[in-house]
Design a protein around this motif. Structure first.
Motif, short mmCIF file in Angstrom:
data_model
loop_
_atom_site.label_atom_id
_atom_site.label_comp_id
_atom_site.label_asym_id
_atom_site.label_seq_id
_atom_site.Cartn_x
_atom_site.Cartn_y
_atom_site.Cartn_z
N THR A 25 0.84 -1.20 0.00
CA THR A 25 0.00 0.00 0.00
C THR A 25 0.87 1.25 0.00
O THR A 25 0.63 2.19 -0.77
CB THR A 25 -0.95 -0.01 1.21
OG1 THR A 25 -1.82 -1.13 1.10
CG2 THR A 25 -1.78 1.27 1.27
N HIS A 28 2.29 1.75 -3.35
CA HIS A 28 1.30 2.25 -4.32
C HIS A 28 1.27 3.77 -4.31
O HIS A 28 1.18 4.41 -5.36
CB HIS A 28 -0.10 1.70 -4.01
CG HIS A 28 -1.13 2.20 -4.95
ND1 HIS A 28 -1.34 1.63 -6.19
CD2 HIS A 28 -1.98 3.24 -4.88
CE1 HIS A 28 -2.28 2.30 -6.82
NE2 HIS A 28 -2.69 3.29 -6.05
N TYR A 29 1.35 4.34 -3.12
CA TYR A 29 1.27 5.80 -2.99
C TYR A 29 2.64 6.48 -3.06
O TYR A 29 2.70 7.68 -3.33
CB TYR A 29 0.55 6.18 -1.69
CG TYR A 29 -0.91 5.76 -1.74
CD1 TYR A 29 -1.81 6.42 -2.55
CD2 TYR A 29 -1.37 4.68 -1.01
CE1 TYR A 29 -3.14 6.05 -2.63
CE2 TYR A 29 -2.70 4.29 -1.07
CZ TYR A 29 -3.57 4.98 -1.89
OH TYR A 29 -4.89 4.58 -1.95
N VAL A 52 -5.48 -1.67 -9.66
CA VAL A 52 -6.59 -0.95 -9.06
C VAL A 52 -7.88 -1.65 -9.48
O VAL A 52 -8.06 -1.99 -10.65
CB VAL A 52 -6.60 0.53 -9.53
CG1 VAL A 52 -7.81 1.27 -8.98
CG2 VAL A 52 -5.32 1.23 -9.10
N GLY A 55 -11.50 1.48 -8.63
CA GLY A 55 -10.96 2.71 -8.06
C GLY A 55 -10.19 2.52 -6.76
O GLY A 55 -9.68 3.49 -6.19
N VAL A 56 -10.08 1.29 -6.27
CA VAL A 56 -9.38 1.02 -5.02
C VAL A 56 -8.13 0.19 -5.32
O VAL A 56 -8.22 -0.84 -5.98
CB VAL A 56 -10.28 0.24 -4.03
CG1 VAL A 56 -9.55 -0.05 -2.73
CG2 VAL A 56 -11.57 0.99 -3.77
N PRO A 57 -6.96 0.65 -4.86
CA PRO A 57 -5.76 -0.15 -5.08
C PRO A 57 -5.90 -1.55 -4.49
O PRO A 57 -6.41 -1.72 -3.38
CB PRO A 57 -4.67 0.64 -4.34
CG PRO A 57 -5.20 2.03 -4.27
CD PRO A 57 -6.69 1.90 -4.15
#
Length: 141
Positions: A25, A28-29, A52, A55-57
């Motif tokens: 996570t 991802h960011y 994704v 819309g959610v990783p």
């Protein structure tokens, strides 16, 4: 294996899952945080359209699932055992899908994803099913 030993094993696996999914996570960011073996597989998987879902990783979905497994194991009721087993089996099916995507669609493998999908998720499923079976065979509730 005793219920206590199974519960401790589930806690350990869930904590490891939270750690791996938490790292994925974060990556991802913050892509610069990625530590991966050579070949670029991790980057390719992370940058794919499959990273994704709605819309959610996928990493966030994994983190939520592992946190739920940890919470359910701590709860420890018969309902929690059943929910843990259901979560584990659902996670195993989704993990199999993700591994197939990496191998045959994305054509790249992320070592961190494999640790989660091929090592931790099946272990969670086996332990959760054993714990559920152990409780059922002793008539515990």
């Amino acid at each position: 294996m005793s219920d206590r030993a199974l519960r401790l094993a589930l806690l350990g696996v869930s904590a490891a899952g939270v750690a791996v999914a938490g790292y994925l996570t974060a990556v991802h960011y913050r892509p610069a945080a990625l530590i991966c073996t050579g070949g670029g597989g991790c980057e390719t998987v992370r940058e794919s359209e499959y990273a994704v879902l709605a819309g959610v990783p996928v990493a966030v979905l994994g983190l939520a699932a592992w946190a739920a497994a940890l919470a359910l194991t701590l709860w420890g009721s018969e309902l929690a055992r059943t929910l843990t087993a259901a979560l584990a089996l659902s996670a195993a099916a989704f993990a199999a899908y993700l591994v197939l995507l990496q191998l045959f669609v994305i054509d790249a493998v992320c070592v961190w994803c494999i640790v989660n999908d091929v090592v931790l998720v099946p272990l969670l499923a086996v332990l959760a099913l054993l714990r559920l079976r152990t409780a059922g065979s002793r008539g515990e509730g």
